[in-house]
Write a protein that holds these residues in place. Structure first.
Motif, PDB file in Angstrom:
ATOM      1  N   ASP A   1      51.527  49.106  21.963  1.00  0.00           N
ATOM      2  CA  ASP A   1      50.430  49.433  21.050  1.00  0.00           C
ATOM      3  C   ASP A   1      49.502  48.232  20.929  1.00  0.00           C
ATOM      4  OD1 ASP A   1      51.184  52.082  20.444  1.00  0.00           O
ATOM      5  OD2 ASP A   1      52.647  51.369  18.977  1.00  0.00           O
ATOM      6  N   ALA A   2      48.770  47.982  21.995  1.00  0.00           N
ATOM      7  CA  ALA A   2      47.796  46.888  22.053  1.00  0.00           C
ATOM      8  C   ALA A   2      46.846  47.198  23.198  1.00  0.00           C
ATOM      9  CB  ALA A   2      48.500  45.554  22.291  1.00  0.00           C
ATOM     10  N   PRO A   3      45.595  46.773  23.071  1.00  0.00           N
ATOM     11  CA  PRO A   3      44.647  47.012  24.167  1.00  0.00           C
ATOM     12  C   PRO A   3      45.040  46.248  25.425  1.00  0.00           C
ATOM     13  CG  PRO A   3      43.584  45.846  22.331  1.00  0.00           C
ATOM     14  CD  PRO A   3      44.994  46.095  21.936  1.00  0.00           C
ATOM     15  N   ARG A   4      44.639  46.756  26.566  1.00  0.00           N
ATOM     16  CA  ARG A   4      44.954  46.161  27.862  1.00  0.00           C
ATOM     17  C   ARG A   4      44.565  44.686  27.909  1.00  0.00           C
ATOM     18  NH1 ARG A   4      42.999  44.054  32.138  1.00  0.00           N
ATOM     19  NH2 ARG A   4      43.855  44.425  34.203  1.00  0.00           N
ATOM     20  N   GLU A   5      43.408  44.328  27.380  1.00  0.00           N
ATOM     21  CA  GLU A   5      42.935  42.944  27.430  1.00  0.00           C
ATOM     22  C   GLU A   5      43.888  41.997  26.719  1.00  0.00           C
ATOM     23  OE1 GLU A   5      41.047  45.563  26.274  1.00  0.00           O
ATOM     24  OE2 GLU A   5      40.023  45.851  28.194  1.00  0.00           O
ATOM     25  N   ARG A   6      44.457  42.458  25.616  1.00  0.00           N
ATOM     26  CA  ARG A   6      45.403  41.619  24.871  1.00  0.00           C
ATOM     27  C   ARG A   6      46.718  41.452  25.643  1.00  0.00           C
ATOM     28  NH1 ARG A   6      48.317  42.754  19.422  1.00  0.00           N
ATOM     29  NH2 ARG A   6      49.120  40.686  18.997  1.00  0.00           N
ATOM     30  N   VAL A   7      47.197  42.538  26.241  1.00  0.00           N
ATOM     31  CA  VAL A   7      48.425  42.475  27.049  1.00  0.00           C
ATOM     32  C   VAL A   7      48.197  41.562  28.257  1.00  0.00           C
ATOM     33  CG1 VAL A   7      50.083  43.815  28.402  1.00  0.00           C
ATOM     34  CG2 VAL A   7      49.170  44.756  26.257  1.00  0.00           C
ATOM     35  N   TRP A   8      47.061  41.746  28.923  1.00  0.00           N
ATOM     36  CA  TRP A   8      46.715  40.923  30.090  1.00  0.00           C
ATOM     37  C   TRP A   8      46.701  39.441  29.724  1.00  0.00           C
ATOM     38  CZ3 TRP A   8      46.669  41.794  35.102  1.00  0.00           C
ATOM     39  CH2 TRP A   8      45.967  40.950  35.949  1.00  0.00           C
ATOM     40  N   ALA A   9      46.070  39.117  28.595  1.00  0.00           N
ATOM     41  CA  ALA A   9      45.988  37.722  28.150  1.00  0.00           C
ATOM     42  C   ALA A   9      47.382  37.155  27.878  1.00  0.00           C
ATOM     43  CB  ALA A   9      45.109  37.612  26.904  1.00  0.00           C
ATOM     44  N   ALA A  10      48.264  37.948  27.271  1.00  0.00           N
ATOM     45  CA  ALA A  10      49.622  37.475  26.977  1.00  0.00           C
ATOM     46  C   ALA A  10      50.421  37.232  28.253  1.00  0.00           C
ATOM     47  CB  ALA A  10      50.348  38.475  26.084  1.00  0.00           C
TER      48      ALA A  10
ATOM     49  N   ASP B   1      43.570  42.854  40.218  1.00  0.00           N
ATOM     50  CA  ASP B   1      42.802  43.504  39.152  1.00  0.00           C
ATOM     51  C   ASP B   1      43.688  43.949  37.993  1.00  0.00           C
ATOM     52  OD1 ASP B   1      40.434  43.140  40.502  1.00  0.00           O
ATOM     53  OD2 ASP B   1      40.492  45.133  41.439  1.00  0.00           O
ATOM     54  N   ASP B   2      44.879  44.456  38.313  1.00  0.00           N
ATOM     55  CA  ASP B   2      45.783  44.915  37.263  1.00  0.00           C
ATOM     56  C   ASP B   2      47.202  44.395  37.446  1.00  0.00           C
ATOM     57  OD1 ASP B   2      46.516  46.437  39.442  1.00  0.00           O
ATOM     58  OD2 ASP B   2      46.524  48.344  38.388  1.00  0.00           O
ATOM     59  N   THR B   3      47.387  43.421  38.343  1.00  0.00           N
ATOM     60  CA  THR B   3      48.723  42.880  38.602  1.00  0.00           C
ATOM     61  C   THR B   3      48.748  41.364  38.521  1.00  0.00           C
ATOM     62  OG1 THR B   3      48.350  42.782  40.982  1.00  0.00           O
ATOM     63  CG2 THR B   3      49.403  44.776  40.141  1.00  0.00           C
ATOM     64  N   VAL B   4      49.879  40.867  38.073  1.00  0.00           N
ATOM     65  CA  VAL B   4      50.205  39.446  38.117  1.00  0.00           C
ATOM     66  C   VAL B   4      51.512  39.377  38.888  1.00  0.00           C
ATOM     67  CG1 VAL B   4      50.798  37.395  36.788  1.00  0.00           C
ATOM     68  CG2 VAL B   4      49.093  39.002  35.897  1.00  0.00           C
ATOM     69  N   ALA B   5      51.470  38.821  40.083  1.00  0.00           N
ATOM     70  CA  ALA B   5      52.656  38.742  40.936  1.00  0.00           C
ATOM     71  C   ALA B   5      53.038  37.284  41.121  1.00  0.00           C
ATOM     72  CB  ALA B   5      52.380  39.400  42.284  1.00  0.00           C
ATOM     73  N   TRP B   6      54.332  37.048  41.350  1.00  0.00           N
ATOM     74  CA  TRP B   6      54.797  35.682  41.545  1.00  0.00           C
ATOM     75  C   TRP B   6      55.937  35.634  42.544  1.00  0.00           C
ATOM     76  CZ3 TRP B   6      55.195  38.450  37.035  1.00  0.00           C
ATOM     77  CH2 TRP B   6      56.486  38.850  36.644  1.00  0.00           C
TER      78      TRP B   6
END
Length: 175
Positions: free
Chosen positions: A44-53, A106-111
């Motif tokens: 329950d949070a906007p995508r931008e907030r999740v992305w930033a976290a 664009d929508d992924t953070v991979a490591w």
């Protein structure tokens, strides 16, 4: 006996490796491959907030119990977006360190791991907007500790890591 320390949660597993100087079980590289585990949650949070976290690696110790320290080594030129970071994680008085190299889509953070106490870590977050300030967060992880751990044990530990990290991040974001 070898102590396998799970790097994202507070668990350790004792794995007997010898009996009378003979291995109990040897896991071949072919059997050990493909021990990834994936799960998802809705936040329950906007995508931008999740992305930033997800990208704020240095804040991980505030919400991920087993991570005690993160040092960002490199960022994307001119931004704070991480390219490489070293993590220290631990449980029951033991700790491991590992360095991860990041690829941001664009929508992924991979490591992928590039060094440290663990042979291989490959993972990814996928962040998808569901509209109405809700976000789907997918997490995939594969860990190879670098010593003989049966595949089913490795997969079980990886599953615990994923199933612990997702609720911890969800709680952090929904405070």
């Amino acid at each position: 006996v070898v102590l396998a320390l799970c790097t994202r949660v507070g668990y350790a597993i004792l794995v007997p490796t010898t009996r009378a100087s003979r291995p109990i079980m040897v896991v071949s590289e072919a059997r050990a491959a493909s021990q990834a585990y994936s799960a998802h949650t809705e936040v329950d949070a906007p995508r931008e907030r999740v992305w930033a976290a997800v990208l704020n690696l240095e804040a991980y110790p505030a919400w991920a119990r087993a991570i005690s320290k993160v040092e960002v080594l490199r960022t994307v030129e001119g931004t704070s977006t991480p390219r490489a970071a070293t993590f220290t994680a631990g449980a029951v008085g033991l700790s491991v360190s590992y360095t991860l190299e990041y690829t941001i889509g664009d929508d992924t953070v991979a490591w992928v791991s590039t060094g440290g106490d663990v042979k291989s870590i490959i993972g990814q977050y996928r962040v998808t907007s569901l509209g109405d300030a809700r976000t789907r967060l997918d997490y995939s992880l594969e860990v190879d500790p670098g010593f003989g751990v049966p595949g089913f044990v490795r997969r079980a530990v990886t599953k615990i890591v994923v199933r612990t990290a997702l609720p911890e991040l969800k709680r952090h974001l929904e405070l």
